[in-house]
Scaffold this motif. Structure first.
Motif, PDB file in Angstrom:
ATOM      1  N   SER B  30       0.833  -1.204   0.000  1.00 35.62           N
ATOM      2  CA  SER B  30       0.000   0.000   0.000  1.00 35.62           C
ATOM      3  C   SER B  30       0.866   1.252   0.000  1.00 35.62           C
ATOM      4  CB  SER B  30      -0.933   0.004   1.213  1.00 35.62           C
ATOM      5  OG  SER B  30      -0.180  -0.065   2.407  1.00 35.62           O
ATOM      6  N   ALA B  31       2.091   1.117   0.477  1.00 38.24           N
ATOM      7  CA  ALA B  31       3.013   2.256   0.493  1.00 38.24           C
ATOM      8  C   ALA B  31       4.422   1.749   0.726  1.00 38.24           C
ATOM      9  CB  ALA B  31       2.630   3.264   1.571  1.00 38.24           C
ATOM     10  N   VAL B  44      14.200   7.802  11.886  1.00 39.83           N
ATOM     11  CA  VAL B  44      13.237   8.822  11.457  1.00 39.83           C
ATOM     12  C   VAL B  44      12.728   8.471  10.071  1.00 39.83           C
ATOM     13  CG1 VAL B  44      14.200  10.652  12.865  1.00 39.83           C
ATOM     14  CG2 VAL B  44      15.055  10.337  10.560  1.00 39.83           C
ATOM     15  N   SER B  45      11.497   8.820   9.823  1.00 40.26           N
ATOM     16  CA  SER B  45      10.889   8.575   8.532  1.00 40.26           C
ATOM     17  C   SER B  45      11.246   9.710   7.588  1.00 40.26           C
ATOM     18  CB  SER B  45       9.370   8.481   8.702  1.00 40.26           C
ATOM     19  OG  SER B  45       8.746   8.282   7.463  1.00 40.26           O
ATOM     20  N   LEU B  46      11.752   9.348   6.402  1.00 40.05           N
ATOM     21  CA  LEU B  46      12.108  10.356   5.406  1.00 40.05           C
ATOM     22  C   LEU B  46      10.980  10.565   4.404  1.00 40.05           C
ATOM     23  CD1 LEU B  46      15.760   9.176   4.619  1.00 40.05           C
ATOM     24  CD2 LEU B  46      15.061  11.053   6.111  1.00 40.05           C
ATOM     25  N   PHE B  47      10.483   9.477   3.859  1.00 40.15           N
ATOM     26  CA  PHE B  47       9.444   9.550   2.836  1.00 40.15           C
ATOM     27  C   PHE B  47       8.457   8.401   2.985  1.00 40.15           C
ATOM     28  CE2 PHE B  47      11.245  12.800   0.203  1.00 40.15           C
ATOM     29  CZ  PHE B  47      12.618  12.633   0.222  1.00 40.15           C
ATOM     30  N   MET B  48       7.227   8.681   2.565  1.00 40.29           N
ATOM     31  CA  MET B  48       6.227   7.631   2.353  1.00 40.29           C
ATOM     32  C   MET B  48       5.711   7.820   0.935  1.00 40.29           C
ATOM     33  SD  MET B  48       2.821   6.678   4.502  1.00 40.29           S
ATOM     34  CE  MET B  48       1.733   7.912   3.812  1.00 40.29           C
ATOM     35  N   LEU B  49       5.811   6.748   0.134  1.00 41.46           N
ATOM     36  CA  LEU B  49       5.458   6.842  -1.287  1.00 41.46           C
ATOM     37  C   LEU B  49       4.434   5.773  -1.657  1.00 41.46           C
ATOM     38  CD1 LEU B  49       9.123   6.827  -2.606  1.00 41.46           C
ATOM     39  CD2 LEU B  49       7.580   8.731  -2.978  1.00 41.46           C
ATOM     40  N   SER B  50       3.480   6.151  -2.474  1.00 45.43           N
ATOM     41  CA  SER B  50       2.626   5.136  -3.082  1.00 45.43           C
ATOM     42  C   SER B  50       2.701   5.211  -4.603  1.00 45.43           C
ATOM     43  CB  SER B  50       1.182   5.276  -2.616  1.00 45.43           C
ATOM     44  OG  SER B  50       0.725   6.588  -2.862  1.00 45.43           O
ATOM     45  N   ALA B  88      11.220   0.191   3.695  1.00 46.26           N
ATOM     46  CA  ALA B  88      10.192  -0.645   4.317  1.00 46.26           C
ATOM     47  C   ALA B  88       8.927  -0.576   3.468  1.00 46.26           C
ATOM     48  CB  ALA B  88       9.892  -0.178   5.731  1.00 46.26           C
ATOM     49  N   VAL B  89       8.293  -1.723   3.274  1.00 47.97           N
ATOM     50  CA  VAL B  89       7.048  -1.727   2.516  1.00 47.97           C
ATOM     51  C   VAL B  89       5.903  -2.044   3.459  1.00 47.97           C
ATOM     52  CG1 VAL B  89       8.204  -2.336   0.380  1.00 47.97           C
ATOM     53  CG2 VAL B  89       7.261  -4.165   1.802  1.00 47.97           C
ATOM     54  N   ALA B  90       4.778  -1.394   3.206  1.00 50.60           N
ATOM     55  CA  ALA B  90       3.596  -1.578   4.034  1.00 50.60           C
ATOM     56  C   ALA B  90       2.620  -2.460   3.277  1.00 50.60           C
ATOM     57  CB  ALA B  90       2.969  -0.234   4.358  1.00 50.60           C
ATOM     58  N   PHE B  97      10.749  -4.852   6.377  1.00 49.55           N
ATOM     59  CA  PHE B  97      11.917  -3.977   6.306  1.00 49.55           C
ATOM     60  C   PHE B  97      13.060  -4.628   5.541  1.00 49.55           C
ATOM     61  CE2 PHE B  97      10.572  -0.783   9.389  1.00 49.55           C
ATOM     62  CZ  PHE B  97       9.547  -1.445  10.037  1.00 49.55           C
ATOM     63  N   GLY B  98      13.763  -3.820   4.749  1.00 53.00           N
ATOM     64  CA  GLY B  98      15.022  -4.264   4.190  1.00 53.00           C
ATOM     65  C   GLY B  98      16.097  -4.248   5.265  1.00 53.00           C
TER      66      GLY B  98
END
Lengths: 113, 107
Positions: B30-31, B44-50, B88-90, B97-98
């Motif tokens: 999903s992301a 820390v989270s840098l980006f969330m992409l879909s 990481a993939v959701a 996680f890689g």
């Protein structure tokens, strides 16, 4: 400022001892997670919780237990049944449970005496 | 085969270089998230992409859903960019996680 607080930063466990890692968040997030990190491996899911009073086992739940009595708190107990507990433990939260952005605590390094 | 693969595992660059870190995944998502872990351990989270591309400062993240591949680019790298970068993939009720890419930028 909102965030996730983990304590302690370092923890030592004796043989046969249970230890509890604390995780508190003030982000009003519903979902909370516990991950274990070992050198050279990706984060592995221990337990997760979607709402208060509910939690589910992750991929490596054996030897661990959790509770979620309050929305803000998700403590992890490493029991004596966990034979290889030495690792870096990370708590995380997200607003919901649909792949949203994750927020992490600063981690706890657990070592065995 | 891991469900999330990152490359390279380790990367050393000179200050100012353009850096690319790759992430391939084999599951439906999903992301996709890019995370940064500093030596102290905090993430820390840098980006969330879909889909598509996102930019924040010197960081650019792209994703190709059809090819199941994402890249993280750092332009004009700096020693303070030295960290472990994690893809990481959701999926359904789960993040995968890689193993991370350890980046060291030399002054």
């Amino acid at each position: 400022d909102g965030g996730i607080t983990q304590s302690p930063k370092y923890l030592f466990r004796k043989e046969g001892q249970n230890v509890t890692l604390s995780c508190e968040q003030n982000l009003n997030h519903d979902a909370m997670y516990w991950y274990r990190q070992d050198p050279g491996q990706g984060l592995r899911l221990i337990y997760y919780s979607q709402i208060v009073n509910d939690f589910q086992k992750g991929d490596i739940a054996e030897g661990y237990s959790v509770s979620r009595e309050k929305k803000e708190s998700f403590p992890l107990t490493v029991t004596s049944a966990q034979k290889n507990p030495t690792a870096f433990y990370l708590c995380a939260s997200s607003p919901g449970f649909r792949g949203e952005k994750l927020f992490f605590g600063s981690g706890t390094q657990l070592s065995v005496l | 085969k891991n469900e999330v693969e990152q490359s390279p595992q380790n990367l050393t660059a000179q200050e100012g270089e353009f850096i690319t870190i790759n992430c391939s995944y084999s599951v439906g998502i999903s992301a996709l998230h890019w995370l940064q872990q500093h030596p102290g351990g905090g993430i820390v989270s840098l980006f969330m992409l879909s889909s598509g591309k996102k930019k924040h400062g010197r960081l650019i993240a792209t994703i190709n859903i059809q090819e199941k591949h994402s890249s993280l680019h750092i332009t004009a790298s700096h020693p303070r960019d030295s960290a472990v970068y994690i893809c990481a993939v959701a999926g359904t009720y789960k993040y995968i996680f890689g193993t991370g890419t350890r980046l060291k930028v030399l002054a």
